[in-house]
Design an enzyme around this catalytic site. Structure first.
Site, mmCIF file in Angstrom:
data_model
loop_
_atom_site.group_PDB
_atom_site.id
_atom_site.type_symbol
_atom_site.label_atom_id
_atom_site.label_comp_id
_atom_site.label_asym_id
_atom_site.label_seq_id
_atom_site.Cartn_x
_atom_site.Cartn_y
_atom_site.Cartn_z
ATOM 1 N N HIS A 196 0.841 -1.169 0.122
ATOM 2 C CA HIS A 196 -0.308 0.070 0.335
ATOM 3 C C HIS A 196 0.670 1.229 0.295
ATOM 4 C CE1 HIS A 196 -3.195 -2.731 0.797
ATOM 5 N NE2 HIS A 196 -3.873 -2.261 0.259
ATOM 6 N N GLU A 441 -10.852 -10.575 -4.412
ATOM 7 C CA GLU A 441 -9.855 -11.029 -4.366
ATOM 8 C C GLU A 441 -9.531 -11.976 -3.711
ATOM 9 O OE1 GLU A 441 -8.904 -7.525 -2.156
ATOM 10 O OE2 GLU A 441 -10.693 -7.500 -0.917
ATOM 11 N N ASP A 465 -4.686 -8.535 -4.175
ATOM 12 C CA ASP A 465 -4.723 -9.570 -3.469
ATOM 13 C C ASP A 465 -4.821 -10.744 -4.033
ATOM 14 O OD1 ASP A 465 -4.193 -8.346 -0.822
ATOM 15 O OD2 ASP A 465 -5.982 -7.493 -1.135
ATOM 16 N N CYS A 512 -10.210 -3.194 -10.006
ATOM 17 C CA CYS A 512 -9.878 -1.992 -9.228
ATOM 18 C C CYS A 512 -8.349 -2.384 -8.729
ATOM 19 C CB CYS A 512 -10.975 -1.131 -7.994
ATOM 20 S SG CYS A 512 -10.542 -3.016 -6.511
HETATM 21 C C1 PEP Z 1 -5.946 -4.723 -4.720
HETATM 22 O O1 PEP Z 1 -6.149 -5.690 -3.666
HETATM 23 O O2 PEP Z 1 -6.084 -5.231 -5.804
HETATM 24 C C2 PEP Z 1 -7.050 -3.964 -4.186
HETATM 25 C C3 PEP Z 1 -7.432 -3.325 -5.139
HETATM 26 O O3 PEP Z 1 -7.609 -3.934 -2.487
HETATM 27 P P1 PEP Z 1 -6.048 -2.585 -1.877
HETATM 28 O O4 PEP Z 1 -5.287 -2.732 -3.186
HETATM 29 O O5 PEP Z 1 -6.530 -2.304 -1.353
HETATM 30 O O6 PEP Z 1 -5.404 -4.348 -0.914
HETATM 31 MG MG MG Z 2 -6.989 -6.264 -2.178
#
Ligand code: PEP
Ligand code: MG
Length: 578
Positions: A196, A441, A465, A512
């Protein structure tokens, strides 16, 4: 002396500026007294952390002795190993734990402060410099004891020069603070490309390189740096010729970016007339400004957990409602997909430490994160659900649930949403319709989509994920970053199956995760049938450019063949040619 270091490029662009080392002295640690009967366990915890770091330093020493490693490194590792073994750091903190029953972190920081004060008084400049080594060793041990939030100094960020932050590691909570500071770029010694921390860097549109290994110990405050976030290179103290060349490249990149702006008003449509929705991922309400500037079709992912970070108290219903309403109003009728709290794994919030997850999870990525945490804390979850539902009165709100895998999790979540609705109806709050969607995910979700298709209104594939869990690769761990592969055939098949099943069921489906914002993968995703992408606003125009150059029918045929292949390298070669 000029030298360069290499790491993983995670956010493109070039920054030229002065190094700002994240000061370890501002590491905040909890202060508490351990019970008499827990003293032995606390001593063992301290000693274990020290041993972990001793092991790390021994490994590092081996690497530093390899041919080609920077010579400064071996010396630095030796000093750190010596300090770690010195009774002043190894024994005195234990005395504090035993005699004053301080927790291990507190005891260590107290002793560090005493030593630092002594070093500050020394006349000998060599010895004075050892002060920062003491702090670095303590930071390492603290890190082993537990991850801690840091506050990034505002003092330096106010200056005119671009600042390039250099840190051993940055948590997402650290990085989100850059949104309010003028940071030119950052490098860290640890970290993976879809951690992140890297995601926040992309959302800030500042160059960033992670997994540098040795940047922090080799760089000094105010060193002149060139950070190439496209190639993953950091040049320290560059020659004038190199500096000139990079200044030119930076200007060229700025020019390319401004040319892309011409696409803002263009329709996002393929050559064969397929409309493709391009949405924005945001972390904070203020990010809607960039989303609007680039003409996003809506917010496809609002990562609400960032509202919960860097604070001691949880945001209450009113505060959350204000934040969600601000986003909904700013998007002016365009859909806003608000994801419920996805806390846990690398995303930590101080204010939640005393909650259900208040134990060190043996494996946080597989632990009580996201919806699992929210279902274990229904009162806290209801606060957020009510705040989101209330925002629906001001525009088009969609609710997105992270990390679902089981049908019963979907059912429990829907029951809680219904309960939140009833509570609001009792309070005579005005609400509008809110679609509820699930993130795909976890491989289990992608493989058993039935309950998702029957019970929900839309899907959003979280590739970050999905890759992590399909390949069993921690997305934050630089040691396995080379195995984190979006083009692994298993990942592609899970994605393609999900998109096709959703479309057969006439259910909207988006991606996403970071794959949606990578222009090199746009044609691949179009070929899988994807028509909704969500990404950082900074990536949207480049992706649009790709969409406008694509023939979706032709891509569908080529991608269908590609999905039958088992060889990753062959797939990569074909993706490049799409
Ligand atoms: C993902 O896991 O692709 C996602 C969009 O969520 P995050 O990156 O916040 O875990
Ligand atoms: Mg995620």
């Amino acid at each position: 002396m000029t030298f360069s270091l290499h790491g993983q490029a995670v956010s493109a662009g070039i920054a030229i500026g002065r190094a700002h080392l994240i000061s370890n002295a501002i590491l905040e640690v909890a202060h508490y007294q351990v019970r008499e009967k827990d003293v032995e366990a606390e001593l063992a915890r301290f000693e274990h952390a020290r041993q972990v770091i001793a092991g790390e330093l021994a490994n590092l020493h081996e690497e530093a002795s390899a041919p080609g490693a920077p010579t400064e490194l071996a010396a630095f590792v030796e000093v750190h190993a010596m300090l770690l073994a010195d009774p002043l750091l190894a024994e005195t903190p234990k005395q504090l734990i035993r005699e004053r029953r301080c927790n291990a972190e507190w005891a260590l920081v107290q002793q560090m402060e005493t030593l630092v004060a002594q070093f500050d008084e020394m006349d000998d400049s060599y010895l004075r410099e050892r002060r920062s080594d003491v702090v670095q060793v303590v930071e390492r041990v603290l890190k082993a004891l537990q991850g801690k939030a840091r506050r990034i100094s505002r003092r330096k960020a106010a200056s005119e020069d671009e600042l390039i932050v250099v840190a051993n590691d940055l948590s997402p909570a650290d990085t989100i603070q850059f949104k309010n500071l003028k940071i030119g770029g950052f490098v860290t010694d640890l970290g993976g490309s879809t951690s992140h921390t890297a995601i926040v860097a992309r959302s800030l549109a500042i160059p960033a390189v992670v997994g540098m290994q040795h940047a922090r110990p080799l760089i000094q405050d105010d060193d002149l740096l060139i950070l190439d976030g496209t190639r993953g290179v950091l040049i320290v103290d560059p020659d004038p010729g190199v500096l000139r060349e990079y200044r030119l490249r930076r200007t060229e990149l700025e020019l390319d970016r401004s040319k892309l702006k011409r696409l803002i008003g263009s329709r996002s449509r393929t050559l064969d007339g397929e409309d493709v929705e391009l949405h924005a991922n945001i972390e904070l309400p203020q990010d809607t400004e960039r989303a609007r500037e680039v003409g996003a079709d809506g917010v496809g992912l609002f990562r609400t957990e960032f509202l919960f970070m860097n604070r001691d108290e949880l945001p209450g219903e009113e505060e959350q409602f204000e934040a969600y309403r601000a986003v909904v109003k700013a998007m002016n009728g365009k859909p806003v997909t608000i994801r419920t709290l996805d806390i846990g794994a690398d995303k930590e919030a101080r204010a939640l430490r005393t909650r259900a997850g208040n134990r060190v999870s043996p494996n946080p990525a597989l632990g009580l994160r996201a919806i699992r945490f929210c279902l274990a804390e229904p009162q806290l979850f209801l606060v957020q659900l009510r705040a989101i539902l209330r925002a629906s009165h001001f525009g088009k709100v969609r609710l997105l649930i992270p990390m679902l895998a089981h049908a019963h999790e979907i059912e429990q979540t829907l029951s809680l949403i219904e309960l939140a609705r009833l509570q609001l109806a009792d309070a005579r709050q005005k609400l509008s319709r809110v679609d509820v969607g699930g993130m795909i995910e976890i491989p289990a979700a992608a493989l058993a989509l039935g309950p998702f298709l029957r019970k929900l209104d839309f899907l959003s594939i979280g590739t970050n994920d999905l890759i992590q869990y399909t390949l069993a690769i921690d997305r934050t761990d630089d040691a396995v970053a080379h195995l984190y592969d979006p083009l692994h055939p298993a990942v592609l098949r899970l994605m393609a199956q999900t998109i096709q099943s959703a479309q057969r069921a006439l259910m909207p489906v988006a991606v996403c995760g970071e794959m949606a914002g990578d222009p090199k993968l746009t044609k691949l995703l179009l070929g899988m049938g994807l028509r909704q992408f969500s990404m950082h606003p900074s990536q949207l125009l480049e992706v649009k450019q790709q969409v406008m150059m694509s023939d979706s029918a032709q891509l569908a045929l080529r991608v269908a063949k590609m999905l039958k292949l088992d060889e990753r390298d062959k797939i990569a070669e074909l993706v490049e040619k799409l």
